[in-house]
Design a protein around this motif. Structure first.
Motif, short mmCIF file in Angstrom:
data_model
loop_
_atom_site.label_atom_id
_atom_site.label_comp_id
_atom_site.label_asym_id
_atom_site.label_seq_id
_atom_site.Cartn_x
_atom_site.Cartn_y
_atom_site.Cartn_z
N LYS A 55 1.15 -1.66 2.60
CA LYS A 55 0.48 -0.76 3.55
C LYS A 55 -0.98 -1.17 3.77
CE LYS A 55 3.57 3.04 2.57
NZ LYS A 55 4.23 3.51 3.74
N ARG A 56 -1.67 -1.56 2.70
CA ARG A 56 -3.07 -2.01 2.85
C ARG A 56 -3.14 -3.32 3.62
NH1 ARG A 56 -6.26 -2.37 -2.40
NH2 ARG A 56 -7.88 -2.86 -0.89
N LEU A 57 -2.20 -4.22 3.35
CA LEU A 57 -2.15 -5.49 4.07
C LEU A 57 -1.89 -5.23 5.55
CD1 LEU A 57 -2.06 -8.60 4.10
CD2 LEU A 57 0.39 -8.41 3.68
N LEU A 58 -0.95 -4.35 5.85
CA LEU A 58 -0.63 -4.04 7.25
C LEU A 58 -1.83 -3.43 7.96
CD1 LEU A 58 1.46 -3.89 9.53
CD2 LEU A 58 2.08 -1.64 8.66
N LYS A 59 -2.56 -2.58 7.28
CA LYS A 59 -3.74 -1.96 7.89
C LYS A 59 -4.78 -3.01 8.27
CE LYS A 59 -7.03 1.77 7.23
NZ LYS A 59 -7.47 2.87 6.36
N ALA A 60 -5.00 -3.98 7.39
CA ALA A 60 -5.95 -5.05 7.67
C ALA A 60 -5.46 -5.94 8.81
CB ALA A 60 -6.19 -5.88 6.42
N VAL A 61 -4.16 -6.23 8.83
CA VAL A 61 -3.58 -7.07 9.88
C VAL A 61 -3.65 -6.39 11.23
CG1 VAL A 61 -1.38 -8.02 10.69
CG2 VAL A 61 -2.09 -8.38 8.33
N LYS A 62 -3.34 -5.10 11.26
CA LYS A 62 -3.38 -4.36 12.52
C LYS A 62 -4.78 -4.36 13.11
CE LYS A 62 -1.42 -0.28 12.33
NZ LYS A 62 -0.76 0.98 11.88
N LYS A 63 -5.78 -4.23 12.25
CA LYS A 63 -7.16 -4.24 12.72
C LYS A 63 -7.58 -5.63 13.19
CE LYS A 63 -11.64 -2.44 11.58
NZ LYS A 63 -12.36 -1.50 10.74
N ALA A 64 -7.18 -6.66 12.45
CA ALA A 64 -7.58 -8.03 12.78
C ALA A 64 -6.90 -8.55 14.05
CB ALA A 64 -7.27 -8.96 11.61
#
Length: 111
Positions: A55-64
């Motif tokens: 979930k933390r990885l996805l949040k960073a990816v979505k923002k990037a």
């Protein structure tokens, strides 16, 4: 006499490369693309280690990448990250730059 035994063995030019990298075929991260409808596509990432918080990885990816995504639980494959659009190459570069995976551990599938 040991030298003669070594000469009879077939030469594998990739043997030392595989040992150096230490990549086990079961540890690959798989990046795939799925066609939805029309021009719309989904990018999926599977094979993340349990230590990484999806979930933390996805949040960073979505923002990037400025795309939407979700984490899907699968009985056989574990957690799978789905992202909108064709994000395979961006995601591979992101995983390598953040130190999550080595380039040799990532398999990109599709088209």
């Amino acid at each position: 006499m040991a030298d003669l035994e070594d000469l009879n063995k077939p030469f594998d030019p990739f043997a030392d490369v595989e040992e150096e990298q230490g990549v086990n075929p079961t540890n690959y991260l798989h990046l795939r693309i799925q066609q939805r409808n029309g021009r719309k596509t989904l990018t999926t990432l599977q094979g993340l280690p349990k230590e990484i918080d999806s979930k933390r990885l996805l949040k960073a990816v979505k923002k990037a990448f400025a795309c939407n995504g979700t984490v899907v639980e699968d009985e056989e494959h574990g957690e799978i990250i789905q992202m909108q659009g064709d994000q395979r190459m961006k995601m591979a570069e992101f995983l390598v730059s953040e130190g999550i995976a080595k380039k040799a551990e990532i398999k990109v599938h599709g088209f």
